[in-house]
Design a protein around this motif. Structure first.
Motif, PDB file in Angstrom:
ATOM      1  N   ILE A   1      15.156  16.280  23.901  1.00  0.00           N
ATOM      2  CA  ILE A   1      13.835  16.349  23.264  1.00  0.00           C
ATOM      3  C   ILE A   1      12.736  16.365  24.321  1.00  0.00           C
ATOM      4  CG2 ILE A   1      12.213  15.078  21.818  1.00  0.00           C
ATOM      5  CD1 ILE A   1      14.609  14.108  20.180  1.00  0.00           C
ATOM      6  N   GLU A   2      12.874  15.545  25.387  1.00  0.00           N
ATOM      7  CA  GLU A   2      11.855  15.488  26.431  1.00  0.00           C
ATOM      8  C   GLU A   2      11.784  16.813  27.189  1.00  0.00           C
ATOM      9  OE1 GLU A   2       8.849  14.132  28.896  1.00  0.00           O
ATOM     10  OE2 GLU A   2       9.613  13.382  26.972  1.00  0.00           O
ATOM     11  N   ARG A   3      12.946  17.357  27.507  1.00  0.00           N
ATOM     12  CA  ARG A   3      12.939  18.643  28.203  1.00  0.00           C
ATOM     13  C   ARG A   3      12.387  19.748  27.319  1.00  0.00           C
ATOM     14  NH1 ARG A   3      18.758  18.655  31.484  1.00  0.00           N
ATOM     15  NH2 ARG A   3      18.222  16.951  32.934  1.00  0.00           N
ATOM     16  N   SER A   4      12.710  19.718  26.053  1.00  0.00           N
ATOM     17  CA  SER A   4      12.159  20.719  25.126  1.00  0.00           C
ATOM     18  C   SER A   4      10.645  20.580  25.028  1.00  0.00           C
ATOM     19  CB  SER A   4      12.798  20.565  23.750  1.00  0.00           C
ATOM     20  OG  SER A   4      14.192  20.756  23.808  1.00  0.00           O
ATOM     21  N   ARG A   5      10.190  19.328  24.979  1.00  0.00           N
ATOM     22  CA  ARG A   5       8.742  19.108  24.924  1.00  0.00           C
ATOM     23  C   ARG A   5       8.068  19.624  26.191  1.00  0.00           C
ATOM     24  NH1 ARG A   5       4.834  16.167  26.667  1.00  0.00           N
ATOM     25  NH2 ARG A   5       6.191  15.144  28.176  1.00  0.00           N
ATOM     26  N   GLN A   6       8.688  19.385  27.352  1.00  0.00           N
ATOM     27  CA  GLN A   6       8.118  19.878  28.602  1.00  0.00           C
ATOM     28  C   GLN A   6       8.109  21.401  28.639  1.00  0.00           C
ATOM     29  OE1 GLN A   6      10.467  18.010  31.664  1.00  0.00           O
ATOM     30  NE2 GLN A   6       9.529  15.995  31.384  1.00  0.00           N
ATOM     31  N   ALA A   7       9.187  22.023  28.120  1.00  0.00           N
ATOM     32  CA  ALA A   7       9.233  23.485  28.101  1.00  0.00           C
ATOM     33  C   ALA A   7       8.156  24.049  27.179  1.00  0.00           C
ATOM     34  CB  ALA A   7      10.620  23.950  27.650  1.00  0.00           C
TER      35      ALA A   7
END
Length: 335
Positions: free
Chosen positions: A34-40
């Protein structure tokens, strides 16, 4: 019986621990995803916002350039004084409040920097003499034994024009690498800045906007004459052969009279970046439309710049900004 119950309870406890460990790993993996998706998503949002801002500034520049004159010194801003009446060609008269078109970076108070480059400030593959192209190739790392064949193939390619045309129009400096003699040197020439010193379909080199590298690599100007020309042309643009002789002295006789120009091209190159960012694209803007059904300006294909692309001249300090460019850029819901 008691031993068996304890053994079963131990198995259950171990199973619970493994279950909790697996659940913890799954939760940690989900949180990480979720954090990586949010950063992307945030990176894409910032890129989209930057694209909106660049397009907004590009539209303002296009309007300003199309509705105001372009002189030897640069693009005249709305605050520039009007041209004085007289017999002299108005396109070469001095004007104040200009944005230079010689590759210097112009930083604005709205957080963006722009660079305007006259396309005639680069060496034209279709309009320069073979000696100039030969010197350019040598300075970019091509061995002297290979340049004659490359120039012969280029001349034949240009003469093989479509019916009704005296010379084949090149689409970009990269088109020459379809030729067999040029293909082996594509990687080296591009890495050495081929797209920053070469251009196409220009008749002559504009000495009022040509950069240091073009004048040294293509024209082999000695350092003393080069510095003198760069210093004097900022105070007084080159308008005639007499001006050129006063700047270069005896070396001016080695420059062919039809090999240089005093006027900018009808195609302007634009680079935009944030003050704290890098230049990503080089836009081409043409102001020579022969079709009445089209607008007076046309955006040609843009070029993606290599990372850490350097300006031709050291960036200058932040300037007072013309009114059309001083306003904030695109307002977004994220601000």
């Amino acid at each position: 019986m008691t031993v068996e119950v304890r053994r079963e309870a131990g198995f259950v406890l171990v199973g619970v621990i493994w279950f909790l460990a697996c659940m913890a790993l799954m939760v940690a993996a989900a949180v990480t995803w979720i954090e990586r998706s949010r950063q992307a998503v945030e990176a894409e949002r910032q890129l989209l916002q930057q694209s909106f801002e660049e397009r907004s500034l590009l539209s303002r520049l296009t309007w300003m350039i199309a509705t105001h004159r372009m002189t030897l010194g640069g693009v005249t801003t709305p605050d520039s004084p009007g041209v004085e009446s007289g017999d002299m060609d108005g396109s070469v008269m001095s004007a104040g409040g200009e944005i230079p078109v010689d590759g210097r970076e112009f930083c604005l108070l709205n957080g963006y920097c722009l660079t305007l480059i006259d396309r005639a400030s680069r060496i034209s593959l279709s309009g320069s003499q073979p000696a100039v192209l030969n010197a350019l190739l040598l300075n970019l790392g091509v061995p002297p034994e290979d340049t004659p064949r490359m120039l012969v193939e280029l001349a034949r390619y240009l003469k093989n024009a479509p019916v009704g045309m005296s010379q084949r129009p090149l689409l970009s400096p990269m088109e020459v690498f379809v030729l067999p003699a040029w293909r082996p040197w594509e990687e080296r020439l591009v890495a050495n800045g081929w797209n920053d010193v070469a251009t196409v379909n220009e008749t002559a080199l504009n000495l009022n906007t040509a950069g240091v590298r073009v004048l040294t690599d293509g024209w082999n100007l000695p350092d003393g004459s080069l510095q003198r020309l760069l210093g004097l042309r900022q105070m007084h643009p080159i308008l005639s052969s007499a001006d050129l002789e006063s700047m270069l002295g005896s070396y001016a006789t080695s420059i062919p009279g039809d090999g240089w120009s005093r006027l900018p091209s009808s195609v302007l190159l634009l680079r935009l970046r944030r003050v704290d960012g890098e230049q990503r694209y080089e836009y081409q803007l043409s102001f020579e439309s022969n079709d009445l059904r089209l607008p007076p300006w046309q955006l040609l294909p843009r070029r993606t710049l290599p990372r850490h692309a350097l300006s031709a001249i050291v960036p200058v300090a932040t300037h007072a900004t013309p009114g059309i460019l001083a306003a904030p850029l695109v307002a977004g819901p994220w601000r």
